[in-house]
Scaffold this active site. Structure first.
Site, PDB file in Angstrom:
ATOM      1  N   ASP A 145      -8.253  28.717   6.936  1.00  0.00           N
ATOM      2  CA  ASP A 145      -7.794  27.373   6.139  1.00  0.00           C
ATOM      3  C   ASP A 145      -7.016  27.981   5.115  1.00  0.00           C
ATOM      4  OD1 ASP A 145      -8.190  25.168   4.754  1.00  0.00           O
ATOM      5  OD2 ASP A 145      -9.329  26.112   3.420  1.00  0.00           O
ATOM      6  N   ASP A 202      -5.655  26.074   1.538  1.00  0.00           N
ATOM      7  CA  ASP A 202      -6.220  25.834   0.209  1.00  0.00           C
ATOM      8  C   ASP A 202      -7.658  26.524  -0.001  1.00  0.00           C
ATOM      9  OD1 ASP A 202      -4.399  24.597  -1.572  1.00  0.00           O
ATOM     10  OD2 ASP A 202      -4.269  22.727  -0.037  1.00  0.00           O
ATOM     11  N   ASP A 261     -18.298  24.610  14.844  1.00  0.00           N
ATOM     12  CA  ASP A 261     -17.878  24.505  16.443  1.00  0.00           C
ATOM     13  C   ASP A 261     -18.560  25.808  17.189  1.00  0.00           C
ATOM     14  OD1 ASP A 261     -15.682  22.961  18.451  1.00  0.00           O
ATOM     15  OD2 ASP A 261     -16.222  25.003  18.910  1.00  0.00           O
ATOM     16  N   THR A 298     -16.198  29.231  17.496  1.00  0.00           N
ATOM     17  CA  THR A 298     -15.900  30.029  16.517  1.00  0.00           C
ATOM     18  C   THR A 298     -17.208  30.696  15.822  1.00  0.00           C
ATOM     19  OG1 THR A 298     -16.265  28.214  14.944  1.00  0.00           O
ATOM     20  CG2 THR A 298     -14.178  28.319  15.830  1.00  0.00           C
TER      21      THR A 298
END
Ligand code: M1P
Length: 268
Positions: free
Chosen positions: A22, A24, A244, A247
């Site tokens: 990700d 930010d 998920d 992952t």
């Protein structure tokens, strides 16, 4: 920094591993630039396995936060760039097939939705209305009863009013009733609006690209997909990809912790 040289993906020591980040709060402090330290560490990691980012905003934003501080295009820094959760995607600097909300929903259904929303807003009796009640974005529409042109003061006032009056909650309930069959998700995330997007178009969308890669001749089937994010809690925008089953999820409090975990996991 010159555009970094890289080893072909299939020649890296951990060739069936990819680290997805990700942006930010994970690679950069919220809304700020990436530090030289994390940019260097990512290039060291890239020598061992594939790397990619998956951000909710558009590529322009990631260019500002990641590419600009490095002094090179962001698409040269990562093997995979997934902007807007992967609706815009690049592999080794080359564009992968893109997608959009309007492509998905079609003009006719969108018109029906937009017309209904505008009628509903017109009939709403709320203290203040401004402009831009529907913001049409590439991957979603954002709907705001007060309007996106509201000032900061008007935003704060609407948010407080909405806590009591539940304007957005009621609006969403009506839309779910009327358009529920379209496979849309309605998400109240910010202060004055809610987002409407196809169900599944969260960060897990980018995993479709990796699955497509595996089907290509000599494509890599990633066995270990690490994901690093800060908003991995239920309701946070990293939650779906973090939880998920495809992952391996890592929760971080900020870029410092991302650095620390990467150093430990990959002996950097
Ligand atoms: O990040 C949360 C939300 O932030 C904004 O919402 P608002 O304008 O209501 O505060 C929007 O960008 C929205 O799309 C986003 O989900």
């Amino acid at each position: 920094m010159a555009a970094p040289a890289y080893t072909p993906l299939e020649d890296r020591p951990l060739k069936d591993t990819i680290c997805l980040f990700d942006v930010d709060g994970t690679l950069t402090p919220a809304r700020l630039d990436a530090s030289p330290e994390i940019l260097d560490l990512l290039q060291a990691l890239r020598k061992k396995c594939s790397i990619g980012f998956v951000g909710g905003s558009d590529l322009i934003k990631q260019e500002e936060q990641l590419g600009k501080p490095a002094g090179v295009p962001v698409t040269t820094l990562f093997d995979y760039c997934f902007a807007e959760n992967g609706l815009t995607a690049y592999k080794l600097g080359e564009a992968l097939p893109s997608n959009s909300f309007i492509k998905w929903i079609g003009e006719d259904k969108y018109k029906e939705l937009a017309n209904f929303v505008l009628h509903y807003v017109a009939d709403l009796d709320i203290p203040v209305k401004r402009g831009t009640f529907i913001e049409f974005r590439n991957g979603m529409v954002n709907i705001s009863p007060v309007g996106r042109n509201a000032s900061t003061k008007e935003r704060n006032e609407f948010e407080a009013y909405d806590k009591e009056a539940k304007v957005r909650e009621k609006f969403v309930a009506v839309l779910k009733e009327k358009f529920g069959n379209l496979g849309l998700t309605f998400s109240i995330g910010g202060q004055i609006s809610f987002d409407v997007f196809p169900t599944g178009w969260d960060k897990t969308y980018c995993l479709n690209h990796l699955e497509n890669e595996a089907k290509k001749p000599n494509g890599i089937a990633y066995k270990n997909i690490h994901f690093f994010g800060d908003k991995t809690f239920k309701g946070g925008n990293d939650y779906e990809i973090f939880s998920d089953e495809r992952t391996i999820g890592h929760t971080v409090k900020g870029p410092e912790e991302t650095i620390q975990i990467l150093k430990e996991l990959f002996d950097l």
